[in-house]
Design an enzyme around this catalytic site. Structure first.
Site, PDB file in Angstrom:
ATOM      1  N   SER A  79       3.178  21.235  19.937  1.00 29.21           N
ATOM      2  CA  SER A  79       2.785  20.362  18.845  1.00 29.21           C
ATOM      3  C   SER A  79       1.812  19.289  19.340  1.00 29.21           C
ATOM      4  O   SER A  79       0.733  19.611  19.841  1.00 29.21           O
ATOM      5  CB  SER A  79       4.033  19.745  18.192  1.00 29.21           C
ATOM      6  OG  SER A  79       3.708  19.059  17.009  1.00 29.21           O
ATOM      7  N   ASP A  98       4.197  27.469   9.758  1.00 33.35           N
ATOM      8  CA  ASP A  98       4.329  26.100  10.275  1.00 33.35           C
ATOM      9  C   ASP A  98       4.105  25.093   9.154  1.00 33.35           C
ATOM     10  O   ASP A  98       3.048  25.066   8.521  1.00 33.35           O
ATOM     11  CB  ASP A  98       3.314  25.867  11.396  1.00 33.35           C
ATOM     12  CG  ASP A  98       3.652  24.659  12.252  1.00 33.35           C
ATOM     13  OD1 ASP A  98       4.140  23.656  11.707  1.00 33.35           O
ATOM     14  OD2 ASP A  98       3.431  24.720  13.471  1.00 33.35           O
ATOM     15  N   HIS A 132       7.689  25.382  12.522  1.00 36.11           N
ATOM     16  CA  HIS A 132       7.254  24.516  13.626  1.00 36.11           C
ATOM     17  C   HIS A 132       8.308  24.567  14.716  1.00 36.11           C
ATOM     18  O   HIS A 132       9.170  23.681  14.827  1.00 36.11           O
ATOM     19  CB  HIS A 132       7.043  23.094  13.115  1.00 36.11           C
ATOM     20  CG  HIS A 132       6.240  22.227  14.040  1.00 36.11           C
ATOM     21  ND1 HIS A 132       4.938  22.505  14.377  1.00 36.11           N
ATOM     22  CD2 HIS A 132       6.561  21.074  14.703  1.00 36.11           C
ATOM     23  CE1 HIS A 132       4.485  21.572  15.193  1.00 36.11           C
ATOM     24  NE2 HIS A 132       5.454  20.702  15.414  1.00 36.11           N
TER      25      HIS A 132
END
Length: 217
Positions: free
Chosen positions: A97, A152, A199
């Site tokens: 991320s 995501d 995610h």
């Protein structure tokens, strides 16, 4: 490098999930991001490599957010420290991320060639500087692994796809993503999208990462 609000403990599972070739020893370093106010958290402080304005992260997110320079220095210093024990060509730089975005940027701007650069669910920062670094800098030939979930909901999947395609183009890949003679033999950029993954990470991504590391170990 961990994502927003996380700590190194959040990725401690890597040492158990990754498979390395026989005879290869893998040492893990997980630097802690600075604690600072973050706009998308209503200004409250958390571990963060740089400021993020809004979640989900999309193409409107600033290219050069506050706190970036300090974090680049921190990551480069961590690599410098590792190089006292091992050559840079044995060091992989990676993150998830926000940490994945840091990996792409810090890797492109580091002054010695690394073994590999990994971005999970990340995106490009200082995009023009980053793609230029991957075409002319010390890591212009370093293989890059980009992984992203196709569902995501925190960092848009399109940002990971764009990161991979822009770096490929900077390295001389054609419109189909294949390496031209200029880039042949340099490993290029691997983009993997994981069906149904949000995610996060998954076993398939860990297997692909293991294979990537084994090809460079």
């Amino acid at each position: 490098m961990q994502g927003l609000g996380d700590t190194p403990a959040g990725w401690a599972h890597l040492s158990k999930q990754l498979s390395v070739p026989p005879g290869v020893t893998m040492h893990y370093e997980m630097p802690l991001a600075p604690t600072q106010p973050v706009t998308c958290n209503a200004g409250s402080s958390s571990t963060s490599w740089f400021d993020i304005l809004a979640i989900p992260v999309d193409s409107r997110e600033p290219d050069d957010p506050h706190g970036l320079d300090e974090s680049i220095k921190k990551v480069h210093a961590a690599i410098d420290e590792l190089r006292k024990r091992v050559p840079s060509s044995k060091i992989f730089l990676g993150g998830f991320s926000q940490g994945g975005a840091m990996s792409l940027l810090a890797g492109s701007s580091y002054n010695a060639p690394l073994a590999g650069i990994i971005s999970f669910s990340g995106w490009l920062l200082r995009a023009e500087d980053t793609v230029d670094g991957y075409s002319t800098g010390a890591n212009k030939d370093t293989p890059i692994f980009v992984g992203h979930g196709d569902q995501d909901n925190v960092v848009q999947t399109s940002l990971g796809v764009t990161a991979a395609s822009r770096i490929k183009a900077a390295r001389g890949a054609d419109e189909n993503g294949d390496a031209t003679p200029r880039d042949a033999g340099h490993g290029g950029v691997t983009l993997k999208l994981y069906q149904g993954m949000a995610h996060s990470s998954c076993d398939e991504e860990m297997k692909d990462l293991s294979d990537y590391i084994a090809s460079r170990a």
